[in-house]
Design a protein around this motif. Structure first.
Motif: not given
Length: 456
Positions: A94-98, A146-150, A217-219, A293-305
């Motif tokens: 959604y941030v990318i869309g904005i 897209v090619v670089y990150y995916f 790319n920062n996002i 690593n997951d475009l479907g992630a949000n503040i509730f699901t979070g990310l792990s790394c």
């Protein structure tokens, strides 16, 4: 009985006819319709004046105008802040869309202030070429991201693989088509204007679309690299205004007469304090510091790394010559934020000064009216573009950890190895996994059966 007298004329009241006739109803109505007729002026003058006075709204005082502007500006500021946080917490996509919407609107506003004369000159395809070059540039830059990150997705997809491996050539061909079309539409007598438009379009693409690409790319690298620079610019702008109206005396630059040296320096100090505090809060949450690593992630699901080393505190001791010996545990990011805050305070405002000079050149107050009370999108994003560009370059140069990735290995295998060599790599990885006990020997037997006998 007296005889009637001939050729005797009688003066009729209100008649201006020289032939002595009584004015007909149509002549009277025509007199009413004529703007300069005495009848209109005499009979309806007072009523029209009273009607005009009733129709005209009372003029607002300067205080009322400033109050209305302040209310509108405040409301839309709160709306934008709310929309920004909702999008950020909803997920990276959604941030990318904005960001995508902002760069398109900004490009439209910048092109519009220099594109008005094309209507007067009746030049065709000027606006169409502007949008075509915008689409081509976005296709190239978005495709690169897209090619670089995916890589691990697009390089193993049968449909996307040809577009990924030949992306740059496809983008070049698209640009060449636009270039040839521009040359073919050159019109004699308008060469200077058309080449000026061509250069203006490319300048807008570089200053807006290219810099917005690095913000994108920062996002992908982590939400903190997008959110933190944006907050620093906003904070600096607020404190520059507060310090300027409080104790500002010395003018900073002629392009912006209201900017003062005191406000400029005061905002720098407060921006550093704010940056240190905000960084200390954000780097505690994996949602902000982890790459996407997951475009479907949000503040509730979070990310792990695995956190970047700049977010892990290190021990720093005072010099031996210092009278007090003490050790502090500080994350290196706390030192990096000093550079970010300094750039946001001392360099990024010149993006706004550049935009002010551009508006003065074309004698416009704002780039548009996209945001009520604020002007156009470009008026609010002029400093953000250069700040996002700097954040990406600084991150890649001093912070990013460059290591092998699954996508990078797949890219090397697809582009640098033949099909037989890729099969050998799969066999070798299968043996390694069996040896480490990750998979059973049955998986290796299945691979051998599917891949066929080894070629000599």
């Amino acid at each position: 009985m007296a005889k009637p007298r001939r050729n005797v004329q009688f003066n009729h009241r209100g008649s201006n006819n020289h032939d002595g006739r009584r004015p007909s109803l149509s002549e009277v109505s025509e007199g009413h319709s004529e703007p300069g007729s005495p009848i209109r002026a005499g009979m309806n003058g007072k009523s029209e004046v009273s009607n005009v006075e009733q129709m005209e709204p009372p003029q607002q005082s300067d205080y009322e105008k400033k109050k209305a502007t302040f209310i509108t500006r405040t409301i839309w500021t709160l709306v934008m802040i709310a929309a920004f946080f909702i999008a950020m917490f909803a997920g990276h996509i959604y941030v990318i869309g904005i960001v995508t919407a902002l760069q398109i609107i900004s490009f439209k506003e910048v092109i519009a202030i220099a594109n008005v004369p094309s209507r007067d000159r009746s030049l065709r395809f000027t606006r169409s070429l502007n949008w075509y070059f915008l689409g081509t540039t976005m296709y190239f830059l978005y495709g690169e991201s897209v090619v670089y990150y995916f890589k691990h997705i697009v390089l193993v997809d049968k449909v996307l693989l040809p577009f990924a491996t030949h992306h740059r050539f496809i983008s070049f061909i698209l640009y060449v088509i636009g270039f040839v079309f521009f040359v073919a539409t050159l019109k004699k007598g308008h060469y200077r204007f058309q080449f000026t438009q061509f250069a203006w379009t490319h300048m807008a693409l570089y200053l807006i679309v290219v810099q917005a690409h690095f913000i994108m790319n920062n996002i992908f690298e982590g939400m903190i690299w997008f959110f933190l620079p944006a907050c620093l610019v906003i904070t600096n702008d607020i404190w520059a205004y507060i310090c300027g109206i409080t104790f500002g005396r010395t003018q900073l630059i002629k392009l912006s007469p209201k900017k003062t040296v005191e406000g400029f320096v005061g905002a720098w100090v407060f921006t550093i304090f704010f940056g240190v505090i905000l960084t200390n809060i954000l780097m505690r949450y994996s949602y902000f510091i982890c790459p996407v690593n997951d475009l479907g992630a949000n503040i509730f699901t979070g990310l792990s790394c695995t956190p970047n080393p700049v977010f892990i505190p290190r021990a720093y001791s005072l010099p031996t010559w210092f009278p007090i010996q003490r050790t502090y545990h500080i994350a290196p990011m706390q030192f990096h934020i000093l550079v970010f805050a300094t750039f946001a305070s001392l360099i990024a405002p010149f993006g706004g000064f550049f935009a002010s000079g551009l508006k003065r050149t074309f004698k416009v107050k704002d780039f548009g009216e996209s945001i009520p009370g604020h002007g156009g999108i470009t008026d609010r994003m002029d400093c953000q573009f250069i700040m996002g560009f700097f954040a990406f370059m600084y991150y890649q140069s001093f912070i990013a950890v460059h290591k092998a990735s699954v996508g990078g290995l797949i890219e090397m295998a697809v582009q640098g190895l033949s099909e037989e060599e890729v099969v050998e790599v799969v066999r070798g990885l299968g043996k390694y996994l069996v040896m480490r006990g990750v998979v059973g020997e049955g998986v290796m037997d299945c691979l051998q059966g599917e891949l066929g006998p080894r070629r000599r």
